[in-house]
Design a protein around this motif. Structure first.
Motif, short mmCIF file in Angstrom:
data_model
loop_
_atom_site.label_atom_id
_atom_site.label_comp_id
_atom_site.label_asym_id
_atom_site.label_seq_id
_atom_site.Cartn_x
_atom_site.Cartn_y
_atom_site.Cartn_z
N HIS A 1 9.52 34.05 -3.47
CA HIS A 1 10.01 32.68 -3.68
C HIS A 1 11.53 32.65 -3.70
CE1 HIS A 1 6.17 30.63 -5.35
NE2 HIS A 1 5.86 31.57 -4.48
N ARG B 1 14.03 30.57 -1.21
CA ARG B 1 15.01 29.60 -1.71
C ARG B 1 16.44 29.98 -1.29
NH1 ARG B 1 11.64 30.03 -6.21
NH2 ARG B 1 13.12 31.40 -7.25
N VAL C 1 5.82 28.07 -2.25
CA VAL C 1 7.15 27.84 -2.83
C VAL C 1 7.31 26.37 -3.21
CG1 VAL C 1 9.63 27.85 -2.33
CG2 VAL C 1 8.20 29.80 -1.64
N ALA C 2 6.85 25.47 -2.35
CA ALA C 2 6.98 24.03 -2.62
C ALA C 2 6.21 23.64 -3.87
CB ALA C 2 6.48 23.23 -1.42
N GLU D 1 5.55 25.43 -6.44
CA GLU D 1 6.31 25.90 -7.60
C GLU D 1 7.50 24.99 -7.88
OE1 GLU D 1 7.05 27.91 -10.92
OE2 GLU D 1 5.30 28.20 -9.66
N ARG D 2 8.14 24.51 -6.84
CA ARG D 2 9.29 23.62 -7.02
C ARG D 2 8.88 22.24 -7.51
NH1 ARG D 2 13.71 24.65 -2.29
NH2 ARG D 2 14.85 26.20 -3.50
N ARG E 1 6.65 21.74 -9.77
CA ARG E 1 6.25 21.88 -11.17
C ARG E 1 7.34 21.27 -12.06
NH1 ARG E 1 3.43 26.34 -14.13
NH2 ARG E 1 3.12 27.12 -12.04
N ASP F 1 9.89 20.67 -15.02
CA ASP F 1 10.62 21.61 -15.86
C ASP F 1 10.50 21.30 -17.35
OD1 ASP F 1 11.58 22.93 -13.62
OD2 ASP F 1 13.41 21.73 -13.55
N GLU G 1 11.86 11.77 -7.99
CA GLU G 1 11.76 13.16 -7.56
C GLU G 1 10.95 13.30 -6.28
OE1 GLU G 1 10.23 15.28 -10.94
OE2 GLU G 1 12.12 15.09 -12.04
N TYR H 1 9.22 19.03 0.01
CA TYR H 1 8.30 19.86 -0.77
C TYR H 1 6.86 19.35 -0.63
CZ TYR H 1 12.56 21.61 -3.00
OH TYR H 1 13.79 22.15 -3.25
#
Length: 169
Positions: free
Chosen positions: A2, A6, A47-48, A50-51, A53, A55, A78, A87
């Motif tokens: 990941h 990025r 990866v998308a 995870e992004r 998710r 925070d 967002e 994403y």
């Protein structure tokens, strides 16, 4: 992996990404990526997700309407941003079995559950998580994906108003 994706996205752009390039940056062989993800699109999808998710927990503004409006507005902003749209696209394109889409949905449901649990703790009447998903999240995502023109955060707030209006329950 990941982190390699990025870093490379920011350095060379998404269009220039290849499995060998990511593998070199991550210090593995391309076959490692192919065994784990199948292809570049599935890696980008992972990866998308995870992004996407969240925070932090949703903001507590003291009442259900304010909390849900603030969450819906943030969710909209967002997801509707250029990065959010990318994403979403990546998460869905590399998701042949729907697992990543389900994970994205679970993230939203978890956030909504926090808002609704707070409201219940304050003695407020709150709709079910699935109702919020159907009446707020689903229309927002549909509009972002298929009818993005003239779309703004006020749309998300109007959906919350429609959801919480006693005449609509």
């Amino acid at each position: 992996m990941h982190a390699a994706v990025r870093e490379l996205e920011s350095e060379v752009g998404r269009e220039a990404l290849t499995v060998p390039l990511v593998a070199t940056r991550a210090g593995v062989t391309p076959s490692t990526i192919y065994r784990r993800w199948g292809d570049l699109q599935e890696l980008l999808s992972d990866v998308a997700v995870e992004r996407l998710r969240p925070d932090t927990e949703p903001e507590d503004r003291g009442d259900l309407r304010s909390d849900l409006e603030a969450w819906a507005e943030q969710f909209f902003e967002e997801m509707a941003s250029p990065a959010g749209r990318a994403y979403i696209r990546d998460a869905l394109l590399g998701d042949p079995d729907g697992g990543n889409a389900g994970q994205c949905s679970a993230y939203a449901a978890e956030q909504i559950d926090v808002v609704l649990a707070r409201a219940a703790g304050r003695g407020e009447r709150a709709p079910a998580v699935e109702t919020v998903l159907d009446r707020v999240v689903a229309p927002v995502m549909y509009r972002i994906l298929f009818r993005p023109d003239k779309l703004d955060a006020a749309y998300a707030r109007r959906l919350v108003t429609g959801l919480l209006d006693p005449a609509d329950r």
